[in-house]
Design an enzyme around this catalytic site. Structure first.
Site, mmCIF file in Angstrom:
data_model
loop_
_atom_site.group_PDB
_atom_site.id
_atom_site.type_symbol
_atom_site.label_atom_id
_atom_site.label_comp_id
_atom_site.label_asym_id
_atom_site.label_seq_id
_atom_site.Cartn_x
_atom_site.Cartn_y
_atom_site.Cartn_z
ATOM 1 N N THR A 262 -1.241 -0.850 -4.438
ATOM 2 C CA THR A 262 -2.092 0.315 -4.685
ATOM 3 C C THR A 262 -1.437 1.559 -4.099
ATOM 4 O OG1 THR A 262 -3.380 0.295 -2.628
ATOM 5 C CG2 THR A 262 -4.123 -1.162 -4.385
ATOM 6 N N GLU B 66 0.848 -1.193 0.000
ATOM 7 C CA GLU B 66 0.000 0.000 0.000
ATOM 8 C C GLU B 66 0.884 1.243 0.000
ATOM 9 O OE1 GLU B 66 -4.021 0.061 2.291
ATOM 10 O OE2 GLU B 66 -2.541 0.945 3.618
ATOM 11 N N CYS B 67 0.813 2.025 -1.072
ATOM 12 C CA CYS B 67 1.569 3.266 -1.230
ATOM 13 C C CYS B 67 3.073 2.980 -1.119
ATOM 14 C CB CYS B 67 1.108 4.317 -0.224
ATOM 15 S SG CYS B 67 1.543 6.006 -0.705
ATOM 16 N N GLY B 68 3.711 3.254 0.023
ATOM 17 C CA GLY B 68 5.122 2.931 0.157
ATOM 18 C C GLY B 68 5.387 1.455 -0.034
#
Length: 434
Positions: free
Chosen positions: A415, A315-317
């Site tokens: 994501t 998620e993101c990072g």
């Protein structure tokens, strides 16, 4: 557990410092405090946790819904819950401080900048109180904290100007030791730049704890615990947790814990990847530790697990660490795990910010075909995809590319959107672990 909401007239008015001072003032009275944060932020809660040794609850009507938000509140523990607001009280396209206060039926203590005003502080607070009538929300501004206010005649002019229906709850004095330095994703994390303890103790002495306690009320009732899936054997979920991967909502950990054992690992330290039936890489600051990650055998182990079909969610990072490579702002390229067909580049300005809705057109780890999820995106990187890349979601935000998010490969999903367990985002994964 009673509660109150610490709202602000605007962003950067000093809500975080006021919240921490209220927490410390309550602690000095012998109260056990449960901190919470309105909105999807991860940074402010880290500061709460430096003062209160317990997770700060995330309260967001978009990510969780009104019932999910109430449920999340009631999972906290303590005598009183102090909820830090987001931006100005009424600001926020999909979830505001006002929305949170209305959902919980809790009063608001308003933080007003008094550095260049006195009677005008009262006028501002009264305006925020009366503006509630123009909304369809039940927002009760009950008290005022004067930020950057001196004592003596300055303080006296402020509280004398307040109408009877607005309690004067004290002031936060001007003090450079109460400042929290900024970084590109917002304030520094609490364990990186904690507020000076003596300065915080001093700020707490200028608050009217008796009035704050009187303002705090019982919230809207708990709608009941969310049912977890019926599980047989107890699988294991591994969660990345170190300096690079920090951004995990407490409710996500709690939801994943219904699957069985939770274990943590550190990709930065390269300690190795523990045996697990599923792996979660949350957001954080992988760009700050890109060299260490590139040298870490943990990323290679992740690639091996992905090829074996182990479910992995980034998620993101975490998504950035699952990509082929990461280019930092100094122009250096660092190899990442190579699981997802994307190259990621850090930028000087943020590339996306705001609440989003994701619609799945295929089954993934966080949603089934046709499901919708609610999330939040805030990142300073952008991704370039290989021609054969497969994206699972349409999104009403920026996403990874062209209004799409959810890059998939094997049983791995990455994501840019942070999602919350109250939206049902992890139910599909939990079902797979039965």
């Amino acid at each position: 557990m009673t509660g109150l909401v610490v709202g602000g007239t605007a962003s950067s008015v000093g809500k975080t410092v006021a919240t921490l001072a209220i927490i410390r003032a309550f602690q000095r009275e012998g109260l056990t405090v449960q901190p919470a944060k309105a909105g999807p932020d991860f940074i402010d809660p880290s500061h709460h946790e430096t003062v209160v040794d317990r997770p700060s609850r995330t309260l967001d009507t978009w990510l969780e819904g009104r019932e999910g938000l109430r449920r999340n509140y009631h999972r906290g523990e303590g005598d009183v819950c102090v909820i830090e607001g987001v931006m100005g009280v009424y600001d926020g396209h999909r979830s505001s401080t006002a929305d949170v206060a209305d959902a919980l039926d809790l009063p608001v203590v308003l933080v007003v900048d008094a550095s260049a005003g006195a009677e005008s502080v009262a006028a501002t607070a009264l305006g925020f109180r009366t503006y509630a009538a123009r909304t369809d929300l039940d927002v009760r501004v009950a008290g005022v904290i004067a930020q950057q206010a001196h004592g003596g005649s300055h303080e006296q002019a402020i509280w004398e100007a307040l109408p009877a229906e607005l309690q004067y709850c004290g002031r936060i004095p001007p003090d450079s030791d109460l400042e929290i330095p900024d970084r590109h994703l917002g304030l520094h994390l609490g364990d990186e730049a904690p507020i000076d303890e003596n300065a915080l103790d001093d700020a707490a002495t200028h608050l009217r704890t008796d009035r704050l306690r009187a303002i705090a009320e019982e919230p809207a009732p708990d709608p009941g615990l969310q049912d977890g899936p019926a599980l047989g054997d107890q699988p294991r979920v591994a969660i990345a947790r170190d300096r690079a991967f920090r951004f995990v909502y407490p409710a996500v950990r709690e939801r994943l814990a219904t699957a069985g054992d939770l274990v943590t690992f550190s990709p930065v330290a390269g300690d190795g990847l523990p045996p697990a039936d599923a792996i979660y890489l949350p957001g954080g600051y992988p760009e700050r530790f890109a060299a260490e990650l590139a040298a870490s055998p943990t990323l290679s182990a992740l690639a091996d697990r992905a090829a074996e079909g182990v479910p992995i969610y980034g998620e993101c990072g975490g998504f950035m660490a699952l990509a082929d490579s990461l280019r930092t702002t100094d122009g250096r390229r660092h190899d990442m795990s190579g699981i997802l067909p994307a190259t990621v580049e850090m930028c000087e300005r943020y590339q996306a910010l705001g609440h989003v809705e994701l619609s799945a057109d295929r089954r993934t780890l966080t949603a089934d075909t046709g499901d919708s999820l609610r999330g939040h995106e805030f990142h300073y990187s952008r991704a370039s995809l290989d021609s054969d890349a497969t994206l699972a979601f349409t999104v009403d935000g920026e996403g990874i590319a062209d209004g799409r998010d959810g890059l998939t490969e094997y049983e791995t999903l990455g994501t840019y959107a942070h999602v919350h367990a109250a939206s049902g985002a992890f139910d599909t994964l939990l079902e797979r672990l039965r």
